[in-house]
Design a protein around this motif. Structure first.
Motif, PDB file in Angstrom:
ATOM      1  N   LEU A 122       0.867  -1.182   0.000  1.00 42.94           N
ATOM      2  CA  LEU A 122       0.000   0.000   0.000  1.00 42.94           C
ATOM      3  C   LEU A 122       0.898   1.225   0.000  1.00 42.94           C
ATOM      4  CD1 LEU A 122       0.039   1.445   3.090  1.00 42.94           C
ATOM      5  CD2 LEU A 122      -1.226  -0.652   3.633  1.00 42.94           C
ATOM      6  N   ILE A 123       0.322   2.372  -0.392  1.00 48.26           N
ATOM      7  CA  ILE A 123       1.093   3.615  -0.397  1.00 48.26           C
ATOM      8  C   ILE A 123       0.333   4.717   0.333  1.00 48.26           C
ATOM      9  CG2 ILE A 123       2.283   3.053  -2.555  1.00 48.26           C
ATOM     10  CD1 ILE A 123       0.450   5.111  -3.968  1.00 48.26           C
ATOM     11  N   GLY A 124       1.084   5.709   0.774  1.00 47.47           N
ATOM     12  CA  GLY A 124       0.510   6.897   1.389  1.00 47.47           C
ATOM     13  C   GLY A 124       1.409   8.082   1.098  1.00 47.47           C
ATOM     14  N   PRO A 125       0.862   9.291   1.075  1.00 41.15           N
ATOM     15  CA  PRO A 125       1.648  10.464   0.695  1.00 41.15           C
ATOM     16  C   PRO A 125       2.600  10.918   1.785  1.00 41.15           C
ATOM     17  CG  PRO A 125      -0.536  11.131   1.400  1.00 41.15           C
ATOM     18  CD  PRO A 125      -0.538   9.628   1.400  1.00 41.15           C
ATOM     19  N   ALA A 126       3.745  11.439   1.360  1.00 43.22           N
ATOM     20  CA  ALA A 126       4.676  12.142   2.246  1.00 43.22           C
ATOM     21  C   ALA A 126       4.722  13.589   1.770  1.00 43.22           C
ATOM     22  CB  ALA A 126       6.063  11.514   2.180  1.00 43.22           C
ATOM     23  N   PHE A 127       4.375  14.509   2.659  1.00 47.43           N
ATOM     24  CA  PHE A 127       4.283  15.913   2.280  1.00 47.43           C
ATOM     25  C   PHE A 127       5.624  16.619   2.436  1.00 47.43           C
ATOM     26  CE2 PHE A 127      -0.036  14.646   3.300  1.00 47.43           C
ATOM     27  CZ  PHE A 127      -0.724  15.128   2.188  1.00 47.43           C
ATOM     28  N   ALA A 128       5.782  17.705   1.682  1.00 44.89           N
ATOM     29  CA  ALA A 128       7.063  18.417   1.634  1.00 44.89           C
ATOM     30  C   ALA A 128       7.557  18.812   3.010  1.00 44.89           C
ATOM     31  CB  ALA A 128       6.923  19.653   0.735  1.00 44.89           C
ATOM     32  N   ALA A 129       6.662  19.291   3.878  1.00 50.16           N
ATOM     33  CA  ALA A 129       7.074  19.737   5.210  1.00 50.16           C
ATOM     34  C   ALA A 129       7.564  18.594   6.079  1.00 50.16           C
ATOM     35  CB  ALA A 129       5.919  20.453   5.906  1.00 50.16           C
ATOM     36  N   ASN A 130       7.244  17.354   5.690  1.00 49.57           N
ATOM     37  CA  ASN A 130       7.599  16.180   6.496  1.00 49.57           C
ATOM     38  C   ASN A 130       8.756  15.381   5.911  1.00 49.57           C
ATOM     39  OD1 ASN A 130       5.576  16.774   8.346  1.00 49.57           O
ATOM     40  ND2 ASN A 130       4.054  15.519   7.281  1.00 49.57           N
ATOM     41  N   ILE A 131       9.440  15.950   4.918  1.00 53.35           N
ATOM     42  CA  ILE A 131      10.650  15.324   4.397  1.00 53.35           C
ATOM     43  C   ILE A 131      11.831  15.952   5.124  1.00 53.35           C
ATOM     44  CG2 ILE A 131      12.040  14.797   2.364  1.00 53.35           C
ATOM     45  CD1 ILE A 131       9.237  13.595   2.236  1.00 53.35           C
ATOM     46  N   HIS A 132      12.587  15.141   5.843  1.00 56.89           N
ATOM     47  CA  HIS A 132      13.695  15.635   6.658  1.00 56.89           C
ATOM     48  C   HIS A 132      14.995  15.066   6.092  1.00 56.89           C
ATOM     49  CE1 HIS A 132      10.594  16.672   9.662  1.00 56.89           C
ATOM     50  NE2 HIS A 132      10.088  15.473   9.381  1.00 56.89           N
ATOM     51  N   ARG A 133      15.840  15.939   5.572  1.00 56.26           N
ATOM     52  CA  ARG A 133      17.124  15.507   5.015  1.00 56.26           C
ATOM     53  C   ARG A 133      18.228  15.784   6.022  1.00 56.26           C
ATOM     54  NH1 ARG A 133      13.929  16.946   0.668  1.00 56.26           N
ATOM     55  NH2 ARG A 133      14.042  15.508  -1.107  1.00 56.26           N
ATOM     56  N   VAL A 134      18.956  14.742   6.383  1.00 58.00           N
ATOM     57  CA  VAL A 134      20.001  14.884   7.397  1.00 58.00           C
ATOM     58  C   VAL A 134      21.309  14.294   6.889  1.00 58.00           C
ATOM     59  CG1 VAL A 134      18.446  14.938   9.367  1.00 58.00           C
ATOM     60  CG2 VAL A 134      19.263  12.741   8.525  1.00 58.00           C
ATOM     61  N   ALA A 135      22.399  14.967   7.238  1.00 54.94           N
ATOM     62  CA  ALA A 135      23.728  14.471   6.916  1.00 54.94           C
ATOM     63  C   ALA A 135      24.197  13.554   8.046  1.00 54.94           C
ATOM     64  CB  ALA A 135      24.694  15.642   6.740  1.00 54.94           C
TER      65      ALA A 135
ATOM     66  N   VAL B 129       9.352  11.360   6.550  1.00 54.93           N
ATOM     67  CA  VAL B 129      10.362  10.524   5.919  1.00 54.93           C
ATOM     68  C   VAL B 129      11.711  11.203   6.136  1.00 54.93           C
ATOM     69  CG1 VAL B 129      11.272   9.574   3.770  1.00 54.93           C
ATOM     70  CG2 VAL B 129       8.798   9.587   4.176  1.00 54.93           C
ATOM     71  N   VAL B 130      12.611  10.483   6.792  1.00 51.24           N
ATOM     72  CA  VAL B 130      13.948  10.999   7.039  1.00 51.24           C
ATOM     73  C   VAL B 130      14.879  10.427   5.972  1.00 51.24           C
ATOM     74  CG1 VAL B 130      15.843  11.185   8.683  1.00 51.24           C
ATOM     75  CG2 VAL B 130      13.468  11.111   9.500  1.00 51.24           C
ATOM     76  N   VAL B 131      15.507  11.331   5.211  1.00 54.71           N
ATOM     77  CA  VAL B 131      16.425  10.929   4.147  1.00 54.71           C
ATOM     78  C   VAL B 131      17.844  11.145   4.656  1.00 54.71           C
ATOM     79  CG1 VAL B 131      17.066  11.242   1.728  1.00 54.71           C
ATOM     80  CG2 VAL B 131      14.715  11.719   2.469  1.00 54.71           C
ATOM     81  N   GLY B 132      18.525  10.049   4.956  1.00 59.66           N
ATOM     82  CA  GLY B 132      19.866  10.122   5.504  1.00 59.66           C
ATOM     83  C   GLY B 132      20.936  10.044   4.434  1.00 59.66           C
ATOM     84  N   PRO B 133      22.171   9.706   4.823  1.00 57.27           N
ATOM     85  CA  PRO B 133      23.275   9.617   3.872  1.00 57.27           C
ATOM     86  C   PRO B 133      23.004   8.648   2.726  1.00 57.27           C
ATOM     87  CG  PRO B 133      24.109   9.628   6.117  1.00 57.27           C
ATOM     88  CD  PRO B 133      22.611   9.499   6.213  1.00 57.27           C
ATOM     89  N   GLU B 134      23.625   8.936   1.607  1.00 54.88           N
ATOM     90  CA  GLU B 134      23.441   8.121   0.406  1.00 54.88           C
ATOM     91  C   GLU B 134      24.159   6.781   0.536  1.00 54.88           C
ATOM     92  OE1 GLU B 134      24.172   8.454  -4.455  1.00 54.88           O
ATOM     93  OE2 GLU B 134      24.388  10.224  -3.163  1.00 54.88           O
ATOM     94  N   ILE B 135      23.531   5.743  -0.024  1.00 57.48           N
ATOM     95  CA  ILE B 135      24.167   4.428  -0.153  1.00 57.48           C
ATOM     96  C   ILE B 135      24.898   4.443  -1.492  1.00 57.48           C
ATOM     97  CG2 ILE B 135      23.835   1.932  -0.131  1.00 57.48           C
ATOM     98  CD1 ILE B 135      21.062   2.451   1.135  1.00 57.48           C
ATOM     99  N   ALA B 136      26.160   4.833  -1.476  1.00 54.04           N
ATOM    100  CA  ALA B 136      26.881   5.106  -2.727  1.00 54.04           C
ATOM    101  C   ALA B 136      27.017   3.872  -3.608  1.00 54.04           C
ATOM    102  CB  ALA B 136      28.256   5.687  -2.409  1.00 54.04           C
ATOM    103  N   ASP B 137      27.172   2.702  -3.002  1.00 50.56           N
ATOM    104  CA  ASP B 137      27.443   1.482  -3.776  1.00 50.56           C
ATOM    105  C   ASP B 137      26.244   0.551  -3.833  1.00 50.56           C
ATOM    106  OD1 ASP B 137      27.466   0.849  -1.120  1.00 50.56           O
ATOM    107  OD2 ASP B 137      29.222  -0.463  -1.216  1.00 50.56           O
ATOM    108  N   TRP B 138      25.032   1.100  -3.788  1.00 47.58           N
ATOM    109  CA  TRP B 138      23.851   0.232  -3.712  1.00 47.58           C
ATOM    110  C   TRP B 138      23.755  -0.711  -4.901  1.00 47.58           C
ATOM    111  CZ3 TRP B 138      20.099   0.138  -7.427  1.00 47.58           C
ATOM    112  CH2 TRP B 138      20.002   1.236  -8.292  1.00 47.58           C
ATOM    113  N   HIS B 139      24.302  -0.296  -6.077  1.00 49.30           N
ATOM    114  CA  HIS B 139      24.248  -1.175  -7.255  1.00 49.30           C
ATOM    115  C   HIS B 139      24.948  -2.512  -7.012  1.00 49.30           C
ATOM    116  CE1 HIS B 139      23.707   2.886  -9.004  1.00 49.30           C
ATOM    117  NE2 HIS B 139      22.979   2.273  -9.912  1.00 49.30           N
ATOM    118  N   THR B 140      25.931  -2.499  -6.115  1.00 48.63           N
ATOM    119  CA  THR B 140      26.725  -3.713  -5.883  1.00 48.63           C
ATOM    120  C   THR B 140      26.199  -4.548  -4.725  1.00 48.63           C
ATOM    121  OG1 THR B 140      28.262  -2.661  -4.316  1.00 48.63           O
ATOM    122  CG2 THR B 140      28.753  -2.435  -6.669  1.00 48.63           C
TER     123      THR B 140
END
Length: 264
Positions: free
Chosen positions: A71-84, A164-175
């Protein structure tokens, strides 16, 4: 006002006020069509742009009534948290309602999807992956029993998403074939899990592309897709902090706060 509009209005009013609900505001939807109609009415009535989607598995106990794997549900702009790396995301939940954290892989969409195409698979969605990140879904609803009622109720109230918390990138996810994850709340381990990249995150992206096409919409470049829990759904209280460790990649920390007026 239709029943769908009435239910959505009561949920969105509670979210806007930062207050809980004592019971489901009406008759819970009995079908996917009813549930997504309420969700659509709620999205139309919420004063923020949809900036992504959360994805979750449908509990097998409800598979006959709600015959889709996710199932899916919306994530709104104010609730997207980008953290390093090293930063802590501050995320609100509804006092007296449902609140949980879920370690998840988050995909950032690379390009606008073509309209009408609804046959995507985990093998064909690679062009839509700009990046993969370690992250967290903050699930929260004004209704404490939302998950217990079932997938129809969950879908109807924004998919039980409030961050939705967007953390550091998984640089090698392809592998990577799999990724091991552990979740801690206030320093105590509460769950471990392993996610398989292809049937997991890539499958969730394919499902979202197909579902939005079925609904007459598309995903857009920059949308974030929170692809499903890995270590479990972990209840959490206001004032607590969670830490989600993705082996070999990094960790994400979340501080839980009380939602106020306008849900923030």
């Amino acid at each position: 006002m239709s029943p769908a509009q009435d239910i959505s209005a009561q949920f969105t009013a509670a979210r806007a006020a930062g207050r809980s609900l004592p019971a489901y505001p009406g008759t819970p939807p009995a079908t996917l069509a009813e549930a997504y109609a309420i969700q659509a009415a709620a999205i139309a009535g919420w004063p923020d742009a949809v900036a992504g989607w959360k994805v979750a598995r449908v509990n097998p106990a409800f598979a006959a009534q709600f015959p889709e794997e996710r199932l899916i549900g919306p994530a709104f702009a104010a609730n997207i948290h980008r953290v390093a790396a090293g930063e802590v995301a501050s995320c609100p939940v509804f006092d007296g309602g449902f609140a949980a954290v879920e370690a998840e892989v988050v995909i950032v969409v690379a390009q606008d999807a073509p309209a009408g195409k609804a046959d995507w698979t985990a093998d064909t969605v690679l062009p839509f992956v700009r990046s993969m990140h370690i992250g967290v879904e903050v699930a929260s609803s004004p209704l404490a029993t939302l998950n217990d009622i079932g997938p129809g109720a969950v879908i109807s109230d924004f998919g039980n998403n409030w961050g939705v918390v967007v953390g550091p990138e998984i640089a090698d996810w392809h592998t990577l074939e799999t990724l091991d994850v552990e979740t801690f709340i206030d320093g105590a381990s509460v769950g471990t899990g392993k996610v398989a990249i292809k049937p997991g995150p890539l499958g969730a992206l394919a499902f979202t592309l197909n579902k939005r096409a079925e609904q007459g919409h598309t995903l857009k470049a920059g949308d974030v897709i929170s692809t499903g829990m890995i270590t479990g759904v972990h209840d959490i209280r206001i004032g607590q902090r969670s830490r989600h460790v993705f082996a070999g990649v990094g960790e994400v920390q979340v501080q839980i706060t009380r939602a106020g007026a306008s849900g923030g």
